[in-house]
Design a protein around this motif. Structure first.
Motif, PDB file in Angstrom:
ATOM      1  N   ALA A 209       0.836  -1.206   0.000  1.00 55.49           N
ATOM      2  CA  ALA A 209       0.000   0.000   0.000  1.00 55.49           C
ATOM      3  C   ALA A 209       0.869   1.255   0.000  1.00 55.49           C
ATOM      4  CB  ALA A 209      -0.930  -0.004   1.201  1.00 55.49           C
ATOM      5  N   ALA A 210       1.997   1.208   0.692  1.00 55.22           N
ATOM      6  CA  ALA A 210       2.917   2.346   0.689  1.00 55.22           C
ATOM      7  C   ALA A 210       3.590   2.484  -0.679  1.00 55.22           C
ATOM      8  CB  ALA A 210       3.953   2.187   1.793  1.00 55.22           C
ATOM      9  N   MET A 211       4.024   1.353  -1.257  1.00 58.21           N
ATOM     10  CA  MET A 211       4.679   1.384  -2.571  1.00 58.21           C
ATOM     11  C   MET A 211       3.725   1.888  -3.654  1.00 58.21           C
ATOM     12  SD  MET A 211       7.845   0.557  -2.402  1.00 58.21           S
ATOM     13  CE  MET A 211       9.039  -0.387  -1.473  1.00 58.21           C
ATOM     14  N   TYR A 212       2.450   1.566  -3.512  1.00 55.31           N
ATOM     15  CA  TYR A 212       1.447   2.035  -4.478  1.00 55.31           C
ATOM     16  C   TYR A 212       1.457   3.568  -4.557  1.00 55.31           C
ATOM     17  CZ  TYR A 212      -3.062   2.923  -6.683  1.00 55.31           C
ATOM     18  OH  TYR A 212      -4.046   3.375  -7.531  1.00 55.31           O
ATOM     19  N   GLN A 213       1.780   4.224  -3.466  1.00 51.01           N
ATOM     20  CA  GLN A 213       1.743   5.682  -3.404  1.00 51.01           C
ATOM     21  C   GLN A 213       3.094   6.343  -3.705  1.00 51.01           C
ATOM     22  OE1 GLN A 213      -0.705   7.103   0.048  1.00 51.01           O
ATOM     23  NE2 GLN A 213      -0.529   4.940   0.643  1.00 51.01           N
ATOM     24  N   ALA A 214       4.139   5.547  -3.911  1.00 47.22           N
ATOM     25  CA  ALA A 214       5.492   6.080  -4.074  1.00 47.22           C
ATOM     26  C   ALA A 214       5.597   7.048  -5.250  1.00 47.22           C
ATOM     27  CB  ALA A 214       6.489   4.939  -4.235  1.00 47.22           C
ATOM     28  N   HIS A 215       4.969   6.740  -6.364  1.00 37.92           N
ATOM     29  CA  HIS A 215       5.060   7.614  -7.538  1.00 37.92           C
ATOM     30  C   HIS A 215       4.465   8.983  -7.252  1.00 37.92           C
ATOM     31  CE1 HIS A 215       3.675   9.307 -11.433  1.00 37.92           C
ATOM     32  NE2 HIS A 215       4.912   8.962 -11.784  1.00 37.92           N
ATOM     33  N   ARG A 216       3.264   9.014  -6.675  1.00 44.45           N
ATOM     34  CA  ARG A 216       2.608  10.287  -6.358  1.00 44.45           C
ATOM     35  C   ARG A 216       3.469  11.134  -5.424  1.00 44.45           C
ATOM     36  NH1 ARG A 216      -1.322   8.998  -2.664  1.00 44.45           N
ATOM     37  NH2 ARG A 216       0.070   9.785  -1.084  1.00 44.45           N
ATOM     38  N   VAL A 217       4.019  10.508  -4.383  1.00 51.41           N
ATOM     39  CA  VAL A 217       4.838  11.225  -3.411  1.00 51.41           C
ATOM     40  C   VAL A 217       6.110  11.757  -4.071  1.00 51.41           C
ATOM     41  CG1 VAL A 217       6.179  10.953  -1.275  1.00 51.41           C
ATOM     42  CG2 VAL A 217       3.889   9.960  -1.452  1.00 51.41           C
ATOM     43  N   ALA A 218       6.744  10.934  -4.904  1.00 51.87           N
ATOM     44  CA  ALA A 218       7.978  11.348  -5.582  1.00 51.87           C
ATOM     45  C   ALA A 218       7.725  12.544  -6.500  1.00 51.87           C
ATOM     46  CB  ALA A 218       8.553  10.178  -6.376  1.00 51.87           C
ATOM     47  N   VAL A 219       6.637  12.511  -7.236  1.00 49.27           N
ATOM     48  CA  VAL A 219       6.307  13.633  -8.132  1.00 49.27           C
ATOM     49  C   VAL A 219       6.033  14.893  -7.314  1.00 49.27           C
ATOM     50  CG1 VAL A 219       4.565  14.491  -9.754  1.00 49.27           C
ATOM     51  CG2 VAL A 219       5.481  12.173 -10.015  1.00 49.27           C
ATOM     52  N   ALA A 220       5.260  14.773  -6.259  1.00 47.56           N
ATOM     53  CA  ALA A 220       4.913  15.932  -5.432  1.00 47.56           C
ATOM     54  C   ALA A 220       6.142  16.538  -4.747  1.00 47.56           C
ATOM     55  CB  ALA A 220       3.865  15.547  -4.391  1.00 47.56           C
ATOM     56  N   ARG A 221       7.095  15.698  -4.397  1.00 41.47           N
ATOM     57  CA  ARG A 221       8.291  16.167  -3.695  1.00 41.47           C
ATOM     58  C   ARG A 221       9.463  16.464  -4.638  1.00 41.47           C
ATOM     59  NH1 ARG A 221       8.515  15.648   1.824  1.00 41.47           N
ATOM     60  NH2 ARG A 221       6.658  14.744   2.754  1.00 41.47           N
ATOM     61  N   LYS A 222       9.285  16.113  -5.921  1.00 42.41           N
ATOM     62  CA  LYS A 222      10.335  16.317  -6.926  1.00 42.41           C
ATOM     63  C   LYS A 222      11.626  15.597  -6.537  1.00 42.41           C
ATOM     64  CE  LYS A 222       8.522  20.795  -8.416  1.00 42.41           C
ATOM     65  NZ  LYS A 222       7.314  20.874  -7.641  1.00 42.41           N
ATOM     66  N   VAL A 223      11.461  14.318  -6.161  1.00 41.63           N
ATOM     67  CA  VAL A 223      12.597  13.455  -5.839  1.00 41.63           C
ATOM     68  C   VAL A 223      12.440  12.176  -6.660  1.00 41.63           C
ATOM     69  CG1 VAL A 223      12.885  14.365  -3.492  1.00 41.63           C
ATOM     70  CG2 VAL A 223      11.444  12.363  -3.873  1.00 41.63           C
ATOM     71  N   PRO A 224      13.514  11.439  -6.866  1.00 37.76           N
ATOM     72  CA  PRO A 224      13.396  10.179  -7.604  1.00 37.76           C
ATOM     73  C   PRO A 224      12.497   9.186  -6.857  1.00 37.76           C
ATOM     74  CG  PRO A 224      15.701  10.815  -7.352  1.00 37.76           C
ATOM     75  CD  PRO A 224      14.907  11.747  -6.512  1.00 37.76           C
ATOM     76  N   GLU A 225      11.678   8.475  -7.610  1.00 33.71           N
ATOM     77  CA  GLU A 225      10.788   7.480  -7.007  1.00 33.71           C
ATOM     78  C   GLU A 225      11.592   6.414  -6.268  1.00 33.71           C
ATOM     79  OE1 GLU A 225       7.282   4.346  -8.308  1.00 33.71           O
ATOM     80  OE2 GLU A 225       7.779   5.984  -9.670  1.00 33.71           O
ATOM     81  N   SER A 226      12.776   6.103  -6.781  1.00 32.37           N
ATOM     82  CA  SER A 226      13.616   5.092  -6.119  1.00 32.37           C
ATOM     83  C   SER A 226      13.991   5.525  -4.706  1.00 32.37           C
ATOM     84  CB  SER A 226      14.877   4.835  -6.948  1.00 32.37           C
ATOM     85  OG  SER A 226      15.624   6.038  -7.081  1.00 32.37           O
TER      86      SER A 226
END
Length: 191
Positions: A137-154
């Protein structure tokens, strides 16, 4: 009558002192010595101020944060004074509508995420206060968080991995991620 009243009052007084004063003080004292963090609410302190408890979920709605399980507590989410489930059965139209709305909210928050929304992100728990979600469930949200924070999804995924706790004693429960602790770690990331 006096023969029965006096012993009853003495026993009442003694039991009041033992169970109302001595026992609570003893249990509190033992808890403070043996488990001070848990006895004081498992508070998370930041900059000298309590910002939450690791045992009670918080309502995160900003796209830059990992969102936890929905809360069934009312009138506000994650209200520890009103713990309890929604008590809506699987055939209740209100539950179906709520789940559809939550799925739509996740899809709107991250249109690039095409996978199915994990069920724990759209259904409330029995307590309505879950502080943790599963790693998927956390990994499902990783892309959204990375885009919002402007950091690599990795980088977000690595933080999720670092904050994933295994089964208790390797046996009980499922792997889990404490949402508040993970979000605090995300706040420390540099764009």
């Amino acid at each position: 009558m006096n023969l029965q009243l006096r012993p009853a009052l003495v026993i009442f007084g003694l039991l009041t002192i033992v169970t109302g004063i001595i026992y609570p003080l003893a249990v509190t004292g033992i808890a403070q010595v043996a488990f001070p963090n848990q006895a004081n609410g498992s508070l998370i302190i930041k900059d000298g101020k309590p910002i939450g408890s690791s045992l009670i979920g918080q309502n995160f709605t900003d796209p830059k944060y990992i969102w936890g399980r929905p809360s069934a507590t009312g009138p506000m989410p994650n209200n520890a004074a009103n713990s309890g489930g929604s008590n809506l059965g699987p055939t209740n139209p209100a539950l179906t509508d709520a789940v559809k709305g939550r799925v739509a909210a996740y899809k709107a928050a991250d249109p690039a995420q095409t996978g199915p929304v994990p069920v724990e992100l759209v259904t409330a728990s029995a307590s309505g206060l879950d502080p943790e979600i599963g790693p998927a469930a956390a990994m499902y949200q990783a892309h959204r968080v990375a885009v919002a924070r402007k950091v690599p999804e990795s980088q977000v995924r690595a933080l999720i991995d670092a904050h994933t706790q295994g089964r208790q004693w390797g046996l009980f429960g499922e792997p889990r991620v404490n949402v508040l602790e993970l979000n605090l770690a995300l706040d420390e990331l540099k764009a």
